[in-house]
Design a protein around this motif. Structure first.
Motif, PDB file in Angstrom:
ATOM      1  N   ARG A 125     -56.472  39.903 -37.352  1.00  0.00           N
ATOM      2  CA  ARG A 125     -57.042  40.825 -36.367  1.00  0.00           C
ATOM      3  C   ARG A 125     -58.552  40.623 -36.243  1.00  0.00           C
ATOM      4  O   ARG A 125     -59.111  40.662 -35.144  1.00  0.00           O
ATOM      5  CB  ARG A 125     -56.718  42.289 -36.743  1.00  0.00           C
ATOM      6  N   LEU A 126     -59.216  40.373 -37.374  1.00  0.00           N
ATOM      7  CA  LEU A 126     -60.659  40.100 -37.344  1.00  0.00           C
ATOM      8  C   LEU A 126     -60.951  38.828 -36.548  1.00  0.00           C
ATOM      9  O   LEU A 126     -61.861  38.806 -35.709  1.00  0.00           O
ATOM     10  CB  LEU A 126     -61.189  39.952 -38.778  1.00  0.00           C
ATOM     11  N   LEU A 127     -60.189  37.769 -36.800  1.00  0.00           N
ATOM     12  CA  LEU A 127     -60.442  36.496 -36.117  1.00  0.00           C
ATOM     13  C   LEU A 127     -60.220  36.644 -34.605  1.00  0.00           C
ATOM     14  O   LEU A 127     -60.973  36.094 -33.797  1.00  0.00           O
ATOM     15  CB  LEU A 127     -59.540  35.390 -36.683  1.00  0.00           C
ATOM     16  N   ALA A 128     -59.206  37.406 -34.231  1.00  0.00           N
ATOM     17  CA  ALA A 128     -58.957  37.639 -32.801  1.00  0.00           C
ATOM     18  C   ALA A 128     -60.088  38.450 -32.180  1.00  0.00           C
ATOM     19  O   ALA A 128     -60.526  38.175 -31.045  1.00  0.00           O
ATOM     20  CB  ALA A 128     -57.626  38.365 -32.618  1.00  0.00           C
ATOM     21  N   GLU A 129     -60.565  39.428 -32.918  1.00  0.00           N
ATOM     22  CA  GLU A 129     -61.635  40.302 -32.420  1.00  0.00           C
ATOM     23  C   GLU A 129     -62.918  39.512 -32.160  1.00  0.00           C
ATOM     24  O   GLU A 129     -63.652  39.809 -31.203  1.00  0.00           O
ATOM     25  CB  GLU A 129     -61.871  41.418 -33.452  1.00  0.00           C
ATOM     26  N   TYR A 130     -63.183  38.531 -32.989  1.00  0.00           N
ATOM     27  CA  TYR A 130     -64.351  37.663 -32.809  1.00  0.00           C
ATOM     28  C   TYR A 130     -64.342  37.056 -31.402  1.00  0.00           C
ATOM     29  O   TYR A 130     -65.355  37.054 -30.704  1.00  0.00           O
ATOM     30  CB  TYR A 130     -64.304  36.569 -33.878  1.00  0.00           C
ATOM     31  N   GLY A 131     -63.191  36.537 -30.998  1.00  0.00           N
ATOM     32  CA  GLY A 131     -63.099  35.914 -29.678  1.00  0.00           C
ATOM     33  C   GLY A 131     -63.113  36.932 -28.550  1.00  0.00           C
ATOM     34  O   GLY A 131     -63.732  36.716 -27.504  1.00  0.00           O
ATOM     35  N   ARG A 132     -62.431  38.048 -28.761  1.00  0.00           N
ATOM     36  CA  ARG A 132     -62.344  39.065 -27.717  1.00  0.00           C
ATOM     37  C   ARG A 132     -63.730  39.611 -27.387  1.00  0.00           C
ATOM     38  O   ARG A 132     -64.115  39.706 -26.218  1.00  0.00           O
ATOM     39  CB  ARG A 132     -61.432  40.217 -28.164  1.00  0.00           C
ATOM     40  N   LEU A 133     -64.510  39.925 -28.434  1.00  0.00           N
ATOM     41  CA  LEU A 133     -65.838  40.504 -28.211  1.00  0.00           C
ATOM     42  C   LEU A 133     -66.817  39.469 -27.667  1.00  0.00           C
ATOM     43  O   LEU A 133     -67.704  39.797 -26.868  1.00  0.00           O
ATOM     44  CB  LEU A 133     -66.359  41.137 -29.507  1.00  0.00           C
ATOM     45  N   LEU A 134     -66.655  38.219 -28.079  1.00  0.00           N
ATOM     46  CA  LEU A 134     -67.498  37.144 -27.558  1.00  0.00           C
ATOM     47  C   LEU A 134     -67.248  36.967 -26.059  1.00  0.00           C
ATOM     48  O   LEU A 134     -68.198  36.861 -25.270  1.00  0.00           O
ATOM     49  CB  LEU A 134     -67.174  35.862 -28.318  1.00  0.00           C
ATOM     50  N   ASP A 135     -65.983  36.953 -25.662  1.00  0.00           N
ATOM     51  CA  ASP A 135     -65.671  36.769 -24.239  1.00  0.00           C
ATOM     52  C   ASP A 135     -66.098  37.979 -23.406  1.00  0.00           C
ATOM     53  O   ASP A 135     -66.340  37.853 -22.208  1.00  0.00           O
ATOM     54  CB  ASP A 135     -64.175  36.479 -24.066  1.00  0.00           C
ATOM     55  N   LEU A 136     -66.216  39.124 -24.051  1.00  0.00           N
ATOM     56  CA  LEU A 136     -66.735  40.327 -23.382  1.00  0.00           C
ATOM     57  C   LEU A 136     -68.262  40.375 -23.382  1.00  0.00           C
ATOM     58  O   LEU A 136     -68.852  41.264 -22.766  1.00  0.00           O
ATOM     59  CB  LEU A 136     -66.219  41.594 -24.079  1.00  0.00           C
ATOM     60  N   ARG A 137     -68.902  39.439 -24.119  1.00  0.00           N
ATOM     61  CA  ARG A 137     -70.370  39.452 -24.275  1.00  0.00           C
ATOM     62  C   ARG A 137     -70.838  40.766 -24.922  1.00  0.00           C
ATOM     63  O   ARG A 137     -71.902  41.288 -24.586  1.00  0.00           O
ATOM     64  CB  ARG A 137     -71.090  39.246 -22.952  1.00  0.00           C
ATOM     65  N   ASP A 138     -70.022  41.276 -25.842  1.00  0.00           N
ATOM     66  CA  ASP A 138     -70.386  42.482 -26.592  1.00  0.00           C
ATOM     67  C   ASP A 138     -71.094  42.037 -27.869  1.00  0.00           C
ATOM     68  O   ASP A 138     -70.494  41.899 -28.927  1.00  0.00           O
ATOM     69  CB  ASP A 138     -69.125  43.288 -26.915  1.00  0.00           C
ATOM     70  N   ALA A 139     -72.400  41.787 -27.736  1.00  0.00           N
ATOM     71  CA  ALA A 139     -73.167  41.184 -28.825  1.00  0.00           C
ATOM     72  C   ALA A 139     -73.208  42.083 -30.057  1.00  0.00           C
ATOM     73  O   ALA A 139     -73.084  41.612 -31.190  1.00  0.00           O
ATOM     74  CB  ALA A 139     -74.585  40.856 -28.352  1.00  0.00           C
ATOM     75  N   GLN A 140     -73.388  43.388 -29.851  1.00  0.00           N
ATOM     76  CA  GLN A 140     -73.454  44.302 -30.990  1.00  0.00           C
ATOM     77  C   GLN A 140     -72.109  44.400 -31.705  1.00  0.00           C
ATOM     78  O   GLN A 140     -72.037  44.365 -32.934  1.00  0.00           O
ATOM     79  CB  GLN A 140     -73.882  45.702 -30.524  1.00  0.00           C
ATOM     80  N   GLY A 141     -71.057  44.557 -30.946  1.00  0.00           N
ATOM     81  CA  GLY A 141     -69.724  44.636 -31.543  1.00  0.00           C
ATOM     82  C   GLY A 141     -69.380  43.369 -32.295  1.00  0.00           C
ATOM     83  O   GLY A 141     -68.843  43.405 -33.403  1.00  0.00           O
ATOM     84  N   TRP A 142     -69.733  42.237 -31.702  1.00  0.00           N
ATOM     85  CA  TRP A 142     -69.456  40.941 -32.310  1.00  0.00           C
ATOM     86  C   TRP A 142     -70.239  40.788 -33.624  1.00  0.00           C
ATOM     87  O   TRP A 142     -69.674  40.386 -34.642  1.00  0.00           O
ATOM     88  CB  TRP A 142     -69.825  39.841 -31.304  1.00  0.00           C
ATOM     89  N   ALA A 143     -71.499  41.119 -33.608  1.00  0.00           N
ATOM     90  CA  ALA A 143     -72.324  41.012 -34.821  1.00  0.00           C
ATOM     91  C   ALA A 143     -71.768  41.899 -35.935  1.00  0.00           C
ATOM     92  O   ALA A 143     -71.826  41.553 -37.116  1.00  0.00           O
ATOM     93  CB  ALA A 143     -73.774  41.373 -34.512  1.00  0.00           C
ATOM     94  N   GLY A 144     -71.200  43.034 -35.540  1.00  0.00           N
ATOM     95  CA  GLY A 144     -70.659  43.964 -36.525  1.00  0.00           C
ATOM     96  C   GLY A 144     -69.423  43.457 -37.245  1.00  0.00           C
ATOM     97  O   GLY A 144     -68.972  44.076 -38.213  1.00  0.00           O
ATOM     98  N   LEU A 145     -68.886  42.323 -36.805  1.00  0.00           N
ATOM     99  CA  LEU A 145     -67.745  41.729 -37.521  1.00  0.00           C
ATOM    100  C   LEU A 145     -68.188  40.955 -38.751  1.00  0.00           C
ATOM    101  O   LEU A 145     -67.358  40.510 -39.546  1.00  0.00           O
ATOM    102  CB  LEU A 145     -66.966  40.798 -36.580  1.00  0.00           C
ATOM    103  N   PHE A 146     -69.506  40.791 -38.883  1.00  0.00           N
ATOM    104  CA  PHE A 146     -70.061  40.114 -40.055  1.00  0.00           C
ATOM    105  C   PHE A 146     -70.534  41.167 -41.061  1.00  0.00           C
ATOM    106  O   PHE A 146     -70.860  42.297 -40.693  1.00  0.00           O
ATOM    107  CB  PHE A 146     -71.258  39.248 -39.652  1.00  0.00           C
ATOM    108  N   LEU A 147     -70.592  40.769 -42.337  1.00  0.00           N
ATOM    109  CA  LEU A 147     -71.268  41.610 -43.321  1.00  0.00           C
ATOM    110  C   LEU A 147     -72.723  41.766 -42.912  1.00  0.00           C
ATOM    111  O   LEU A 147     -73.252  40.929 -42.162  1.00  0.00           O
ATOM    112  CB  LEU A 147     -71.193  40.962 -44.714  1.00  0.00           C
TER     113      LEU A 147
END
Lengths: 137, 137, 137
Positions: free
Chosen positions: A15-37
């Protein structure tokens, strides 16, 4: 954690790996960054180097995608190995973009991940992005 | 259902998602429609609206694919969340077709699914199909 | 093996399927052949027939890829069914290669697998490779 638990954890990691792509394609920079520690790293080779921490990660994505066409990232071949609160993963990615006559695969590569679980959530400790094709990308 | 059981259920759901593409590429309209609950819905946005129930679903696929070239649907990025007899899923899809000079990606998008288990089988309660690229598709 | 164990086994099988593509794209013929049982078979239809055993498998890959461009194999739609020490799987694959103007999907198809666990490792007993597109490939 039991061996049985590892399949549940692998599911959460997918689910995390999928979310990485979903948020990237949405250009949701904050959400995407939040997938990292908070101190997590995105490693992009000679071209990009290492980007570390939420603020730098979000800024990086905002900048890099400011002038690019819309994208679809598709992922496959996920090989996940869990060990307690840590895990590693290898996977394949394609970047699909529009071109003049339709769609094209702009880039194809691999991800090498180190992951950690913090409470309920799996996060990227370190994601290394390798571009395999085109060769000179 | 225990948390451990959820990984087994996710595995069964992945088989369902794969079967959706396999039967579609085979143009097996009846088999494909049978992957939905009797009152299950396929939602295709403004272009297609909602198709509901086995008979309408089978008719829809028969009609839509009657004049299209052969296809390969490839799926990735599957994010599955199970909760007892219900589940939700998000995933990516590419539609690959032949063109004059080889193969092309005709469409790329996402699926948003609501799933239900009936006895031994997971079925689609509702599958929403979003086309992301090309932008004007 | 309990039903719960099957999700752990499916996870291990996904790692095997990913490794098949990773080693193929690296042109690691020996490593790739080692993913099969000693008497394991790769079945390539009318064009290639059946290749059986580690030595023949490694030789086959070395020969077939000696003059081909670099590749990225991406896999999706994995449907895995485990039963104790045996399992079967169905999945989709795309072969991505460079061409004059960028990247192209050279081939698209499906894998039909019979797998076996020997000690800690899952291996291919039989992998059948079907090319679906282009139609005359």
């Amino acid at each position: 954690m039991t061996e049985k638990g590892s399949a549940v954890e692998a599911e959460a990691i997918r689910r995390l790996l999928a979310e990485y792509g979903r948020l990237l394609d949405l250009r949701d920079a904050q959400g995407w960054a939040g997938l990292f520690l908070p101190e997590g790293e995105w490693i992009g080779g000679e071209r990009y180097g290492a980007i570390r921490g939420h603020a730098a990660l979000a800024e990086f994505v905002t900048r890099e995608f400011s002038t690019t066409p819309p994208s679809v990232h598709i992922f496959g071949n996920m090989a996940i190995t869990t060990e307690g609160e840590r895990a590693s993963a290898w996977s394949r990615w394609l970047l699909v973009e529009p071109d003049q006559s339709g769609l094209r695969i702009a880039l194809a590569g691999q991800y090498r991940d180190e992951l950690a679980r913090t409470g309920e959530h799996w996060r990227f400790r370190r994601r290394e992005v390798v571009v395999d094709l085109p060769l000179n990308a």
